[in-house]
Design an enzyme around this catalytic site. Structure first.
Site, mmCIF file in Angstrom:
data_model
loop_
_atom_site.group_PDB
_atom_site.id
_atom_site.type_symbol
_atom_site.label_atom_id
_atom_site.label_comp_id
_atom_site.label_asym_id
_atom_site.label_seq_id
_atom_site.Cartn_x
_atom_site.Cartn_y
_atom_site.Cartn_z
ATOM 1 N N CYS A 134 40.122 5.401 -6.235
ATOM 2 C CA CYS A 134 41.043 4.406 -6.021
ATOM 3 C C CYS A 134 40.377 3.118 -5.496
ATOM 4 O O CYS A 134 40.535 2.285 -4.526
ATOM 5 C CB CYS A 134 41.742 5.098 -5.151
ATOM 6 S SG CYS A 134 43.627 3.808 -5.825
ATOM 7 N N CYS A 137 43.452 1.022 -4.208
ATOM 8 C CA CYS A 137 43.740 1.723 -3.172
ATOM 9 C C CYS A 137 42.520 1.121 -1.639
ATOM 10 O O CYS A 137 42.804 0.554 -0.690
ATOM 11 C CB CYS A 137 43.483 3.290 -2.311
ATOM 12 S SG CYS A 137 45.702 3.526 -3.129
#
Length: 186
Positions: A134, A137
């Site tokens: 991700c 993130c």
């Protein structure tokens, strides 16, 4: 830390990972991180790598050396990032700004109150987010830990731990299948 058993489980075709495991889980091989950060990052990464054999081995190495709060934080980071990485990766990949304007409506209380130093929890979350792929993130956690004083070398060390443990999980999985299944795939 005696890594003999873990290294012996990693198959010959992944001997580079044996060498890397022996390196990244040491203070010399993970510059910029404390021993606790190394061990808890390893635990969170092993959970995220989703291999029972690897997790068992990492737990046997780190659980005796971490307090219960650090163990809980590493487990919580793996769990919450398991959710967040899917959601925020979707927001990034879908390419539709409408979704970014909607509230997530997902409980993430542990991020605000992880039970350990916030910087440590963010570091574990960064490693797990790297495993889960991700980018949003990873960037968010990197920003938090860097602002808190973790060096670029420390961040790199955490991600190297994640990378090596994930690669080790893949190597272990590559030999866990029955021979007939492996031969049919070849």
């Amino acid at each position: 830390m005696d890594l003999t058993n873990l290294k012996s489980l990693i198959p010959e075709h992944a001997k580079d990972l044996r060498l890397n495991v022996a390196s990244v889980l040491t203070a010399e091989g993970a510059p910029g991180l404390t021993e606790t950060q190394i061990l808890a990052t390893a635990l969170a990464s092993a959970i995220a790598a989703r291999n029972a054999v690897l997790l068992r081995e990492i737990e046997s190495l780190v659980l005796p050396r971490l307090d219960s709060a650090q163990v809980a934080a590493a487990r919580a980071a793996a769990a919450i990032m398991g959710m967040n990485n899917v959601y925020y990766r979707f927001l990034h990949l879908v390419g539709n700004a409408d979704y970014a304007t909607l509230p997530a409506k997902l409980r993430m209380n542990v991020i605000g109150n992880p039970g350990v130093e916030k910087t440590d929890f963010e570091l574990y979350s960064l490693a797990v987010s790297a495993i889960n792929g991700c980018g949003s993130c990873v960037a968010a956690h990197d920003k938090v830990v860097r602002k808190a004083g973790v060096s670029a070398e420390g961040v790199q060390s955490a991600v190297r731990i994640a990378a090596v443990l994930h690669g080790s999980a893949v190597a272990l999985e590559s030999t866990a299948q029955p021979a007939a299944v492996r031969d049919a795939a070849a």
